[in-house]
Design a protein around this motif. Structure first.
Motif, PDB file in Angstrom:
ATOM      1  N   GLY B 109       0.777  -1.238   0.000  1.00 36.25           N
ATOM      2  CA  GLY B 109       0.000   0.000   0.000  1.00 36.25           C
ATOM      3  C   GLY B 109       0.806   1.283   0.000  1.00 36.25           C
ATOM      4  O   GLY B 109       0.273   2.347   0.301  1.00 36.25           O
ATOM      5  N   SER B 110       2.080   1.220  -0.339  1.00 39.46           N
ATOM      6  CA  SER B 110       2.858   2.461  -0.457  1.00 39.46           C
ATOM      7  C   SER B 110       3.934   2.291  -1.522  1.00 39.46           C
ATOM      8  O   SER B 110       4.371   1.176  -1.814  1.00 39.46           O
ATOM      9  CB  SER B 110       3.483   2.865   0.881  1.00 39.46           C
ATOM     10  N   PHE B 111       4.336   3.430  -2.082  1.00 41.65           N
ATOM     11  CA  PHE B 111       5.333   3.425  -3.165  1.00 41.65           C
ATOM     12  C   PHE B 111       6.661   2.815  -2.733  1.00 41.65           C
ATOM     13  O   PHE B 111       7.517   2.537  -3.571  1.00 41.65           O
ATOM     14  CB  PHE B 111       5.548   4.859  -3.647  1.00 41.65           C
ATOM     15  N   LYS B 112       6.841   2.613  -1.438  1.00 38.57           N
ATOM     16  CA  LYS B 112       8.084   2.000  -0.954  1.00 38.57           C
ATOM     17  C   LYS B 112       8.287   0.618  -1.549  1.00 38.57           C
ATOM     18  O   LYS B 112       9.411   0.118  -1.607  1.00 38.57           O
ATOM     19  CB  LYS B 112       8.060   1.895   0.569  1.00 38.57           C
ATOM     20  N   ALA B 113       7.189   0.000  -1.986  1.00 35.95           N
ATOM     21  CA  ALA B 113       7.290  -1.342  -2.566  1.00 35.95           C
ATOM     22  C   ALA B 113       8.185  -1.348  -3.805  1.00 35.95           C
ATOM     23  O   ALA B 113       8.874  -2.337  -4.078  1.00 35.95           O
ATOM     24  CB  ALA B 113       5.900  -1.864  -2.929  1.00 35.95           C
ATOM     25  N   ARG B 114       8.187  -0.258  -4.555  1.00 36.54           N
ATOM     26  CA  ARG B 114       9.011  -0.235  -5.773  1.00 36.54           C
ATOM     27  C   ARG B 114      10.495  -0.318  -5.438  1.00 36.54           C
ATOM     28  O   ARG B 114      11.247  -1.082  -6.050  1.00 36.54           O
ATOM     29  CB  ARG B 114       8.771   1.054  -6.561  1.00 36.54           C
ATOM     30  N   GLY B 115      10.896   0.501  -4.477  1.00 37.05           N
ATOM     31  CA  GLY B 115      12.299   0.485  -4.080  1.00 37.05           C
ATOM     32  C   GLY B 115      12.681  -0.857  -3.488  1.00 37.05           C
ATOM     33  O   GLY B 115      13.775  -1.379  -3.741  1.00 37.05           O
ATOM     34  N   ALA B 116      11.766  -1.426  -2.716  1.00 37.66           N
ATOM     35  CA  ALA B 116      12.042  -2.714  -2.084  1.00 37.66           C
ATOM     36  C   ALA B 116      12.136  -3.822  -3.122  1.00 37.66           C
ATOM     37  O   ALA B 116      13.011  -4.691  -3.051  1.00 37.66           O
ATOM     38  CB  ALA B 116      10.961  -3.030  -1.057  1.00 37.66           C
ATOM     39  N   ALA B 117      11.239  -3.813  -4.105  1.00 35.66           N
ATOM     40  CA  ALA B 117      11.239  -4.876  -5.113  1.00 35.66           C
ATOM     41  C   ALA B 117      12.585  -4.911  -5.839  1.00 35.66           C
ATOM     42  O   ALA B 117      13.220  -5.970  -5.962  1.00 35.66           O
ATOM     43  CB  ALA B 117      10.101  -4.658  -6.109  1.00 35.66           C
ATOM     44  N   VAL B 118      13.022  -3.761  -6.300  1.00 32.52           N
ATOM     45  CA  VAL B 118      14.282  -3.723  -7.054  1.00 32.52           C
ATOM     46  C   VAL B 118      15.482  -3.877  -6.115  1.00 32.52           C
ATOM     47  O   VAL B 118      16.436  -4.610  -6.419  1.00 32.52           O
ATOM     48  CB  VAL B 118      14.374  -2.433  -7.892  1.00 32.52           C
ATOM     49  N   GLY B 137       8.295   3.259   9.162  1.00 35.41           N
ATOM     50  CA  GLY B 137       7.128   2.414   8.945  1.00 35.41           C
ATOM     51  C   GLY B 137       7.041   1.804   7.568  1.00 35.41           C
ATOM     52  O   GLY B 137       7.304   0.615   7.390  1.00 35.41           O
ATOM     53  N   ASN B 138       6.652   2.603   6.581  1.00 35.75           N
ATOM     54  CA  ASN B 138       6.332   2.042   5.267  1.00 35.75           C
ATOM     55  C   ASN B 138       7.522   1.379   4.567  1.00 35.75           C
ATOM     56  O   ASN B 138       7.361   0.328   3.941  1.00 35.75           O
ATOM     57  CB  ASN B 138       5.756   3.124   4.351  1.00 35.75           C
ATOM     58  N   ALA B 139       8.698   1.981   4.657  1.00 34.63           N
ATOM     59  CA  ALA B 139       9.848   1.390   3.978  1.00 34.63           C
ATOM     60  C   ALA B 139      10.207   0.051   4.627  1.00 34.63           C
ATOM     61  O   ALA B 139      10.423  -0.950   3.945  1.00 34.63           O
ATOM     62  CB  ALA B 139      11.042   2.338   4.015  1.00 34.63           C
ATOM     63  N   PRO B 163       3.520   3.808  12.996  1.00 34.86           N
ATOM     64  CA  PRO B 163       2.133   3.339  12.868  1.00 34.86           C
ATOM     65  C   PRO B 163       2.008   1.826  13.033  1.00 34.86           C
ATOM     66  O   PRO B 163       2.813   1.065  12.522  1.00 34.86           O
ATOM     67  CB  PRO B 163       1.757   3.731  11.429  1.00 34.86           C
ATOM     68  N   ARG B 164       0.974   1.454  13.746  1.00 32.26           N
ATOM     69  CA  ARG B 164       0.769   0.052  14.075  1.00 32.26           C
ATOM     70  C   ARG B 164       0.649  -0.816  12.823  1.00 32.26           C
ATOM     71  O   ARG B 164       1.112  -1.951  12.794  1.00 32.26           O
ATOM     72  CB  ARG B 164      -0.515  -0.075  14.905  1.00 32.26           C
ATOM     73  N   ILE B 165      -0.006  -0.296  11.784  1.00 32.54           N
ATOM     74  CA  ILE B 165      -0.208  -1.114  10.594  1.00 32.54           C
ATOM     75  C   ILE B 165       1.128  -1.504   9.978  1.00 32.54           C
ATOM     76  O   ILE B 165       1.332  -2.648   9.572  1.00 32.54           O
ATOM     77  CB  ILE B 165      -1.103  -0.369   9.568  1.00 32.54           C
ATOM     78  N   THR B 166       2.060  -0.582   9.931  1.00 28.29           N
ATOM     79  CA  THR B 166       3.359  -0.914   9.340  1.00 28.29           C
ATOM     80  C   THR B 166       4.126  -1.871  10.251  1.00 28.29           C
ATOM     81  O   THR B 166       4.869  -2.726   9.780  1.00 28.29           O
ATOM     82  CB  THR B 166       4.197   0.352   9.073  1.00 28.29           C
ATOM     83  N   ARG B 167       3.931  -1.723  11.540  1.00 26.88           N
ATOM     84  CA  ARG B 167       4.571  -2.654  12.479  1.00 26.88           C
ATOM     85  C   ARG B 167       4.039  -4.065  12.256  1.00 26.88           C
ATOM     86  O   ARG B 167       4.787  -5.039  12.254  1.00 26.88           O
ATOM     87  CB  ARG B 167       4.284  -2.189  13.911  1.00 26.88           C
ATOM     88  N   ASN B 168       2.722  -4.161  12.039  1.00 24.25           N
ATOM     89  CA  ASN B 168       2.113  -5.453  11.710  1.00 24.25           C
ATOM     90  C   ASN B 168       2.779  -6.089  10.495  1.00 24.25           C
ATOM     91  O   ASN B 168       3.041  -7.286  10.469  1.00 24.25           O
ATOM     92  CB  ASN B 168       0.633  -5.268  11.338  1.00 24.25           C
ATOM     93  N   GLU B 169       2.983  -5.273   9.478  1.00 22.38           N
ATOM     94  CA  GLU B 169       3.538  -5.808   8.231  1.00 22.38           C
ATOM     95  C   GLU B 169       4.936  -6.383   8.455  1.00 22.38           C
ATOM     96  O   GLU B 169       5.277  -7.439   7.934  1.00 22.38           O
ATOM     97  CB  GLU B 169       3.597  -4.699   7.163  1.00 22.38           C
ATOM     98  N   VAL B 170       5.731  -5.647   9.217  1.00 21.50           N
ATOM     99  CA  VAL B 170       7.086  -6.138   9.499  1.00 21.50           C
ATOM    100  C   VAL B 170       7.013  -7.420  10.326  1.00 21.50           C
ATOM    101  O   VAL B 170       7.682  -8.412  10.027  1.00 21.50           O
ATOM    102  CB  VAL B 170       7.913  -5.060  10.236  1.00 21.50           C
ATOM    103  N   ALA B 171       6.164  -7.402  11.339  1.00 16.04           N
ATOM    104  CA  ALA B 171       6.089  -8.552  12.244  1.00 16.04           C
ATOM    105  C   ALA B 171       5.660  -9.809  11.503  1.00 16.04           C
ATOM    106  O   ALA B 171       6.247 -10.883  11.658  1.00 16.04           O
ATOM    107  CB  ALA B 171       5.121  -8.250  13.393  1.00 16.04           C
ATOM    108  N   ILE B 172       4.643  -9.682  10.662  1.00 17.46           N
ATOM    109  CA  ILE B 172       4.086 -10.879  10.022  1.00 17.46           C
ATOM    110  C   ILE B 172       5.031 -11.423   8.942  1.00 17.46           C
ATOM    111  O   ILE B 172       4.935 -12.589   8.554  1.00 17.46           O
ATOM    112  CB  ILE B 172       2.671 -10.606   9.471  1.00 17.46           C
ATOM    113  N   SER B 173       5.964 -10.602   8.494  1.00 23.06           N
ATOM    114  CA  SER B 173       6.945 -11.065   7.502  1.00 23.06           C
ATOM    115  C   SER B 173       7.958 -12.033   8.111  1.00 23.06           C
ATOM    116  O   SER B 173       8.706 -12.680   7.392  1.00 23.06           O
ATOM    117  CB  SER B 173       7.711  -9.872   6.921  1.00 23.06           C
ATOM    118  N   SER B 204      19.531   1.060   4.526  1.00 20.84           N
ATOM    119  CA  SER B 204      18.967   2.370   4.867  1.00 20.84           C
ATOM    120  C   SER B 204      18.851   3.207   3.597  1.00 20.84           C
ATOM    121  O   SER B 204      19.601   3.015   2.645  1.00 20.84           O
ATOM    122  CB  SER B 204      19.897   3.113   5.834  1.00 20.84           C
ATOM    123  N   THR B 205      17.932   4.181   3.623  1.00 19.92           N
ATOM    124  CA  THR B 205      17.682   5.033   2.458  1.00 19.92           C
ATOM    125  C   THR B 205      18.976   5.527   1.809  1.00 19.92           C
ATOM    126  O   THR B 205      19.780   6.194   2.455  1.00 19.92           O
ATOM    127  CB  THR B 205      16.852   6.271   2.875  1.00 19.92           C
TER     128      THR B 205
END
Lengths: 403, 403
Positions: B109-118, B137-139, B163-173, B204-205
């Motif tokens: 749900g954020s543009f960070k996915a593009r950087g992460a994918a590549v 969070g998002n990155a 944000p809790r939602i991004t923490r969830n994403e990291v945790a569940i990974s 890191s960025t």
């Protein structure tokens, strides 16, 4: 070349027909109505190869959709969601050809956007200026936001316990939002009387005929993404069942066009153990389901005690040699973790249930190791903040990480 | 035909060059490194028309991406997000050619996915088995989930207020997740010492060169979606600024290929009034920004007091006759409502800031009415449950709706 080859509406129960120029809701016999197309006209003008030239959204299938004038299309770019091979989870489940169709990547983060896009577009074409619906969350969010884009006034009633994120979506759309101190059935009664008293168009699940056409595009996309060589099994988390009905309808339409051959995929309706009316009916070989009392599951999207289209879902299962299966919430949440940690997809609990079902059906040899299996993930995991339990170590500034 | 025409890494500050076969982080001079390609090789083998035959994800541009062996691609289906015309908001803002590029429709749900994918794909190609990063969070969410799919171990440190939602994403990974009782700078220090002590790859960025290549694809897509007739203005919510740097790099590469002509779009860096170091630097005509003390904004994605790539962001603004502008949180949240209620897009606060900026720049005649304007929405509004204030009427069972 017409934009749409829609022909008429028909009732799958009593075979009455209706036009598509006027607003219709249910059939006079009480059944949902389905949309028919001039398949010969489409077959004459359209070939699968033409699709490649089109934009990657669900409107690429416009001949098979009910909107006749392209200027009525209300789109936020929905559709053509990824179909992704899952090799690591596949090894874990002994399914080498396991795929996810990921409906988290649509506007509003749930597959409800497809039904809303087509439903709202057709409502606009039919001159609707105000509509109403009850919702447990995701559907209302999608319809309210598409209504905003269409300039249609929407009235949404949702249980006060519906997820906050979906409530946010409805609120920010500018919809008339009401909460009810009760369940979705209570919201439905309030909407029912508002529809009668205020002359609002009723867009409750299957009470208008076009939502299903939007959901249908999941089936069209799966077929196109496999180059029209259909998979063996499609698993679908099933509440109201509109997605499953739509996928079944789509695949039959593609067969009618001659674009695909052989048996249809075996369709699997996945429900939660705490709300499994379709499973109970399928096990009994029944044509309709019975109301499921005191339903309960963390997967709120499939908490539907009695679906208006239950008979169409069951038809789809019987016609394709499919099945229905119920999954416990614990198993569902365990599957959610497996998918995320092995493949990086943060699926919603409903989608996770369908993965758990694939594992169980493989273990039971209902699915064979070499079969091509598609699991529909109906929404983004980020919409369900409460399904993830986290225990993380807390550090202070200047701490170092354990090795 | 090669899958990638990557040639080498170069330093935009001191002009040193490095190979792409080994793991590199920053240049020896401390600057981020950029990726160079064999543009003649690409121009010889690839034409814009070839792209139409390819899947609708960011890997359609693989010749211009750094992954050399396709088997190393780690993809969740990211990219080719919708570019949608906004006619109703456009009327309201007197901008008839206003578009949203909606990065809410990607995995996580954020543009960070593009950087992460590549970035994750290239890390896999370089043999990285474990990496680490601090995140707001998002990155971190995106990198952790892509790492899961790649089978790479990730170590993520985030502030406990992320944000809790991004923490969830990291945790569940399944990532090694740590919270820190402090800010992202405190998380960064902890990661810094872990990188040194444990030999982890530092993602890191901008500390690895490939994230920017993923972000670049936003620029490639915008160009392709406009049939390579570039828009006049692109507005970008700017924290670390990697997206803006990437878009600028992409457009220059397309010019080098001869696929697009004329002036580049004027790039606009949009920041929050509570954290506007780039704006301050641009107003002063400076080449670098200064650390912004006590930064504060509800748009946590652009709460970056000093970006490592600030000089590249400023270069992009100067080279394209762009500008930088700061938006108050109140104005941002007001714009979020406008976009949702007029067009149905529930954008994130950062994206909303960019819409507010477009309005202000039109009012100031910096943007003309007939210019084509693209606003980047960097994420889904549903990831930010706390930015929507709701007052809804509560009904009891059996109530009727007010007329």
């Amino acid at each position: 070349m017409k934009y749409s080859y829609v022909s008429h509406l028909y009732c799958p129960k009593c075979s009455s027909t209706f036009d598509t120029k006027n607003q219709h809701q249910l059939c006079t016999c009480g059944s949902p109505l389905l949309v028919a197309y001039d398949m010969e006209g489409i077959a004459e003008h359209l070939e699968p190869g033409h699709l490649k030239e089109r934009k990657a959204d669900l409107w690429r299938y416009h001949e098979l959709l009910p909107v006749e004038d392209e200027s009525n299309v209300v789109s936020l770019g929905e559709g053509m969601t990824p179909l992704v091979h899952l090799p690591r989870l596949g090894v874990d489940m002994s399914l080498e050809n396991l795929y996810i169709k990921d409906e988290g990547l649509v506007p509003t983060g749930s597959f409800k956007a497809r039904g809303a896009a087509v439903g709202v577009s057709k409502a606009k074409e039919l001159g609707v200026t105000a509509f109403a619906m009850p919702t447990n969350g995701n559907a209302g969010a999608a319809w309210a936001l598409y209504a905003a884009r269409a300039g249609i006034r929407s009235t949404i009633v949702m249980p006060r316990d519906a997820p906050r994120i979906t409530r946010n979506e409805v609120a920010i759309s500018g919809a008339d939002l009401y909460l009810v101190n009760g369940l979705i059935s209570d919201a439905g009664k309030i909407i029912g009387s508002a529809v009668k008293d205020q002359g609002l168009y009723d867009v409750s699940t299957l009470k208008e005929p076009y939502r299903i056409e939007g959901k249908k595009t999941m089936g069209l996309e799966i077929a196109e993404q496999f180059d029209f060589n259909l998979p063996d099994v499609i698993l679908y988390p099933t509440g109201g069942g509109v997605g499953l009905i739509g996928i079944h309808k789509a695949l039959k339409e593609l067969k009618a066009l001659g674009w695909t051959e052989g048996d249809l995929p075996r369709l699997v309706a996945v429900q939660a153990s705490g709300c499994a009316p379709i499973v109970k009916a399928w096990e009994a070989g029944a044509r309709e389901s019975e109301f499921w009392h005191d339903s309960k599951t963390k997967a709120f999207g499939i908490n539907v005690p009695k679906a208006l289209g239950d008979f169409l879902v069951l038809d789809a299962l019987y016609e394709t040699d499919g099945c229905a299966i119920a999954i416990d919430d614990d198993e569902m949440l365990e599957a959610q973790k497996q998918v995320a940690s092995l493949e990086g997809n943060f699926v919603c609990p409903e989608g996770a249930a369908a993965f758990a079902a694939a594992r169980r059906l493989k273990e039971a040899d209902w699915i064979r190791e070499d079969e091509t299996v598609v699991v529909l993930n109906t929404g983004a995991g980020i919409k369900y903040p409460d399904t993830v339990d986290i225990e993380s170590e807390m550090l202070e500034k200047g701490d170092t990480l354990p090795k």
